[in-house]
Design a protein around this motif. Structure first.
Motif, PDB file in Angstrom:
ATOM      1  N   LYS A  35       6.845  14.315  10.737  1.00 25.84           N
ATOM      2  CA  LYS A  35       6.561  12.897  10.944  1.00 25.84           C
ATOM      3  C   LYS A  35       7.369  12.436  12.147  1.00 25.84           C
ATOM      4  N   PRO A  36       6.810  11.562  12.972  1.00 31.13           N
ATOM      5  CA  PRO A  36       7.561  11.106  14.148  1.00 31.13           C
ATOM      6  C   PRO A  36       8.728  10.175  13.795  1.00 31.13           C
ATOM      7  N   VAL A  37       8.713   9.615  12.605  1.00 35.10           N
ATOM      8  CA  VAL A  37       9.753   8.679  12.191  1.00 35.10           C
ATOM      9  C   VAL A  37      10.446   9.202  10.934  1.00 35.10           C
ATOM     10  N   TRP A  38      11.738   9.274  10.964  1.00 37.54           N
ATOM     11  CA  TRP A  38      12.578   9.648   9.823  1.00 37.54           C
ATOM     12  C   TRP A  38      12.316  11.058   9.297  1.00 37.54           C
ATOM     13  N   GLU A  39      11.951  11.984  10.160  1.00 41.86           N
ATOM     14  CA  GLU A  39      11.756  13.365   9.715  1.00 41.86           C
ATOM     15  C   GLU A  39      13.042  13.903   9.098  1.00 41.86           C
ATOM     16  N   GLY A  40      12.914  14.606   7.971  1.00 42.92           N
ATOM     17  CA  GLY A  40      14.058  15.165   7.274  1.00 42.92           C
ATOM     18  C   GLY A  40      14.767  14.195   6.350  1.00 42.92           C
ATOM     19  N   HIS A  41      14.356  12.938   6.351  1.00 43.79           N
ATOM     20  CA  HIS A  41      14.950  11.938   5.467  1.00 43.79           C
ATOM     21  C   HIS A  41      14.167  11.877   4.155  1.00 43.79           C
ATOM     22  N   TYR A  42      14.858  11.472   3.111  1.00 46.58           N
ATOM     23  CA  TYR A  42      14.206  11.259   1.825  1.00 46.58           C
ATOM     24  C   TYR A  42      13.546   9.888   1.816  1.00 46.58           C
ATOM     25  N   GLN A  43      12.395   9.814   1.168  1.00 50.38           N
ATOM     26  CA  GLN A  43      11.605   8.584   1.165  1.00 50.38           C
ATOM     27  C   GLN A  43      10.910   8.437  -0.184  1.00 50.38           C
ATOM     28  N   LEU A  44      10.616   7.212  -0.522  1.00 46.29           N
ATOM     29  CA  LEU A  44       9.775   6.916  -1.680  1.00 46.29           C
ATOM     30  C   LEU A  44       8.331   7.243  -1.340  1.00 46.29           C
ATOM     31  N   PRO A  45       7.464   7.407  -2.339  1.00 45.93           N
ATOM     32  CA  PRO A  45       6.034   7.434  -2.032  1.00 45.93           C
ATOM     33  C   PRO A  45       5.689   6.108  -1.348  1.00 45.93           C
ATOM     34  N   SER A  46       5.110   6.198  -0.173  1.00 43.26           N
ATOM     35  CA  SER A  46       4.886   4.974   0.606  1.00 43.26           C
ATOM     36  C   SER A  46       3.884   5.229   1.719  1.00 43.26           C
ATOM     37  N   GLY A  47       3.446   4.151   2.315  1.00 43.78           N
ATOM     38  CA  GLY A  47       2.533   4.257   3.449  1.00 43.78           C
ATOM     39  C   GLY A  47       2.083   2.892   3.896  1.00 43.78           C
ATOM     40  N   ARG A  48       1.209   2.921   4.858  1.00 49.15           N
ATOM     41  CA  ARG A  48       0.687   1.688   5.427  1.00 49.15           C
ATOM     42  C   ARG A  48      -0.433   1.109   4.584  1.00 49.15           C
ATOM     43  N   LEU A  49      -0.435  -0.195   4.508  1.00 49.18           N
ATOM     44  CA  LEU A  49      -1.522  -0.907   3.849  1.00 49.18           C
ATOM     45  C   LEU A  49      -2.767  -0.801   4.719  1.00 49.18           C
ATOM     46  N   ASP A  50      -3.896  -0.498   4.123  1.00 52.74           N
ATOM     47  CA  ASP A  50      -5.165  -0.431   4.857  1.00 52.74           C
ATOM     48  C   ASP A  50      -5.716  -1.835   5.100  1.00 52.74           C
ATOM     49  N   PRO A  51      -6.547  -2.013   6.132  1.00 47.04           N
ATOM     50  CA  PRO A  51      -7.166  -3.324   6.357  1.00 47.04           C
ATOM     51  C   PRO A  51      -7.958  -3.770   5.124  1.00 47.04           C
ATOM     52  N   ALA A  52      -7.877  -5.047   4.826  1.00 44.63           N
ATOM     53  CA  ALA A  52      -8.618  -5.681   3.726  1.00 44.63           C
ATOM     54  C   ALA A  52      -8.268  -5.086   2.357  1.00 44.63           C
ATOM     55  N   PRO A  54      -5.610  -5.183  -0.944  1.00 43.93           N
ATOM     56  CA  PRO A  54      -4.523  -5.909  -1.611  1.00 43.93           C
ATOM     57  C   PRO A  54      -3.273  -5.024  -1.717  1.00 43.93           C
ATOM     58  N   LEU A  55      -2.114  -5.645  -1.746  1.00 44.18           N
ATOM     59  CA  LEU A  55      -0.850  -4.907  -1.754  1.00 44.18           C
ATOM     60  C   LEU A  55      -0.741  -3.908  -2.908  1.00 44.18           C
ATOM     61  N   ARG A  56      -0.976  -4.352  -4.130  1.00 46.91           N
ATOM     62  CA  ARG A  56      -0.808  -3.445  -5.269  1.00 46.91           C
ATOM     63  C   ARG A  56      -1.826  -2.313  -5.246  1.00 46.91           C
ATOM     64  N   ALA A  57      -3.033  -2.604  -4.798  1.00 45.78           N
ATOM     65  CA  ALA A  57      -4.044  -1.543  -4.679  1.00 45.78           C
ATOM     66  C   ALA A  57      -3.600  -0.512  -3.642  1.00 45.78           C
ATOM     67  N   GLY A  58      -3.026  -0.984  -2.541  1.00 44.53           N
ATOM     68  CA  GLY A  58      -2.528  -0.070  -1.514  1.00 44.53           C
ATOM     69  C   GLY A  58      -1.373   0.775  -2.015  1.00 44.53           C
ATOM     70  N   ALA A  59      -0.478   0.170  -2.776  1.00 41.76           N
ATOM     71  CA  ALA A  59       0.649   0.920  -3.333  1.00 41.76           C
ATOM     72  C   ALA A  59       0.155   1.989  -4.307  1.00 41.76           C
ATOM     73  N   ALA A  60      -0.793   1.624  -5.165  1.00 45.07           N
ATOM     74  CA  ALA A  60      -1.354   2.593  -6.117  1.00 45.07           C
ATOM     75  C   ALA A  60      -2.068   3.723  -5.373  1.00 45.07           C
ATOM     76  N   ARG A  61      -2.791   3.390  -4.311  1.00 48.76           N
ATOM     77  CA  ARG A  61      -3.491   4.403  -3.515  1.00 48.76           C
ATOM     78  C   ARG A  61      -2.503   5.366  -2.869  1.00 48.76           C
ATOM     79  N   GLU A  62      -1.467   4.821  -2.235  1.00 52.70           N
ATOM     80  CA  GLU A  62      -0.476   5.679  -1.573  1.00 52.70           C
ATOM     81  C   GLU A  62       0.221   6.593  -2.575  1.00 52.70           C
ATOM     82  N   LEU A  63       0.576   6.046  -3.737  1.00 54.07           N
ATOM     83  CA  LEU A  63       1.217   6.849  -4.775  1.00 54.07           C
ATOM     84  C   LEU A  63       0.325   8.016  -5.183  1.00 54.07           C
ATOM     85  N   GLN A  64      -0.943   7.741  -5.403  1.00 57.32           N
ATOM     86  CA  GLN A  64      -1.884   8.789  -5.813  1.00 57.32           C
ATOM     87  C   GLN A  64      -2.098   9.814  -4.692  1.00 57.32           C
TER      88      GLN A  64
END
Length: 153
Positions: A35-52, A54-64
């Motif tokens: 990854k170009p950002v924070w390679e080698g660092h520990y991170q939570l399951p996470s990612g960018r919200l897709d256009p249109a 909702p926040l919780r739907a995006g979080a559930a999608r990224e987790l899955q």
């Protein structure tokens, strides 16, 4: 009269993060790779919200997508928001959600981007963590709902 921002104005990127809690409050973290950002660092399951999206739907999608775990969006509890400026010059808003119930085993669904997922005790988190994440986790532990990080004062 409200005006729309011009295309050349700075945009904030919206990220969603999931604190997946396991036995005795253990937290799921994975080590980033290629990854170009924070390679080698520990991170939570996470990612960018897709256009249109909702926040919780995006979080559930990224987790899955990252862990194979399924959680109902309405079962996610928002626990923190961090408005931060990355050292790479991007303005970001990170929404952090807690998941305490889910279905399915944790798997490394994106091995090209993650070395693997591990459970860590809440008072024994690994290093390195991205600084904004380490600070956000500290705020969450103390019940603080909002923080700013990386802005010049």
């Amino acid at each position: 009269m409200t005006t729309m921002p011009s295309v050349d104005q700075a945009q904030h990127r919206v990220d969603v993060h999931v604190l997946l809690y396991g036995h005795e409050g253990a937290l799921l973290l994975g080590r980033r790779r290629k990854k170009p950002v924070w390679e080698g660092h520990y991170q939570l399951p996470s990612g960018r919200l897709d256009p249109a999206e909702p926040l919780r739907a995006g979080a559930a999608r990224e987790l899955q997508e990252e862990t194979g775990v399924t959680v109902a969006p309405d079962a996610l509890e928002m626990v923190h928001v961090t408005h931060h400026r990355s050292p790479y010059g991007t303005d970001r808003v990170g929404f952090f959600f807690a998941a305490r119930e889910w279905t399915g085993p944790v798997v490394n669904a994106e091995p090209e981007l993650c070395e693997g997922w591990e459970w860590w005790p809440p008072h024994g988190l690994p290093a390195p963590l991205p600084p904004y994440l380490a600070e956000a986790l500290e705020h969450i532990a103390h019940g603080r709902a909002y923080a700013e990080y990386g802005w010049t004062r």
